[in-house]
Design an enzyme around this catalytic site. Sequence first.
Site, PDB file in Angstrom:
ATOM      1  CB  SER A 237      -0.910  -0.038   1.365  1.00 26.72           C
ATOM      2  OG  SER A 237      -1.454   1.387   1.347  1.00 26.72           O
TER       3      SER A 237
ATOM      4  CG  HIS B 115     -11.292   1.112   0.354  1.00 29.40           C
ATOM      5  ND1 HIS B 115     -10.619   1.571  -0.947  1.00 29.40           N
ATOM      6  CD2 HIS B 115     -10.809   1.100   1.361  1.00 29.40           C
ATOM      7  CE1 HIS B 115      -9.372   1.802  -0.316  1.00 29.40           C
ATOM      8  NE2 HIS B 115      -9.582   1.748   1.104  1.00 29.40           N
TER       9      HIS B 115
END
Length: 387
Positions: free
Chosen positions: A107, A276
């Site tokens: 990420s 998400h």
Amino acid sequence: MGKITCIEDLRRLYRWRVPRMFYDYAESGSYTQQTFAENTTDFARLRLRQKVAVDMSGRSIAGRMAGRAVKMPVALAPVGLTGMQSADGEIKAARAARDFGVPFTLSTMSICSIEDVARATQAPFWFQLYVMRDTDFVDRMVDRAKAAGCDALVITLDLQILGQRHRDIKNGLSAPPKPTLANILNIATKPRWAYEMAQTKRRSFGNIVGHAQGVGDLSSLSSWTAEQFDPRLDWDKVARIRDRWGGKVILKGILDAGDAAKAAAFGADAIVVSNHGGRQLDGALSSIRMLPGIVAAVDGRCEVWLDSGIRSGQDVLKALALGATGTMIGRSFVYGLGAMGEAGVTAALEIIARELDVTMALCGERDVAALGRHNLMIPAGFFEEFA
């Protein structure tokens, strides 16, 4: 705790070993958490069709994702603050994925930097990009991922504006945790986590601190992240990033058939059907409900993967049976990481692989490529309930 046999065992151990703010960060959604909950409950509504007296020998759960051979069609999804779940957590998860034979995605909001993971693993991984207002920073991030040998860029499209997550606000989520009385008392009950965290220097956002202009400490980082997610992100900006990258591009956060068709026409190598993890638009439908319509809209022009809600090998099988060519897991591997470090990520992958293999066999199939709707029993109107 006794023998670990399922992902839920890892979650319970994870809750016991990791500070509350980081457990809550992973194990919650936005606003009412309706979408967060339905990501898993909708999987449970899909039932499996048993077949008997079939040859179950010579089974294979192997596949390919974005051109890479994988032991099973499962990749580790990008998860922010993974290095706060366990010291050097991104490195531990990347090593576990490498050794197991599935992709790892780092990420933008990781604790370990791109360079940290590249040095520690000596193997290609994917890099996930949040698009920021600071285009120079974005360009340098893309160039750093290239220099590190990342073999695909995952561009997240569903976080132009941050969805409100009540628990994170109430907990004062930060990396590292602020030394408040509540945090100190909670961390005191997590001695293993605290000891390991004290042994590493990686306790803030490694891809940002020292790389973004004007960001050198926690206070400036907090204001920078609040201001930097780009609400003006559009297809032209995505194209600009694609062209600078020049390699395989995966677009994550697709939850609409029209958007999926645009992504396929754009030339994405894969799209990820994802809400998400229920952390953005609360009230959106679960990823598994949206999957078939998106598969139809893409019509084979790119790979379609599913993210959000997978907690078992059975869930992976259901996604593949509904047309996904791959899947991503976030919370499932984070549970393992927080519970047992690198060994816990390996345990999570082994559990999912074993469940996928056994379930596939009991459904009468020997190869994941043969899975289809014929393996499922679907409630009447399940995909047509909402229009």
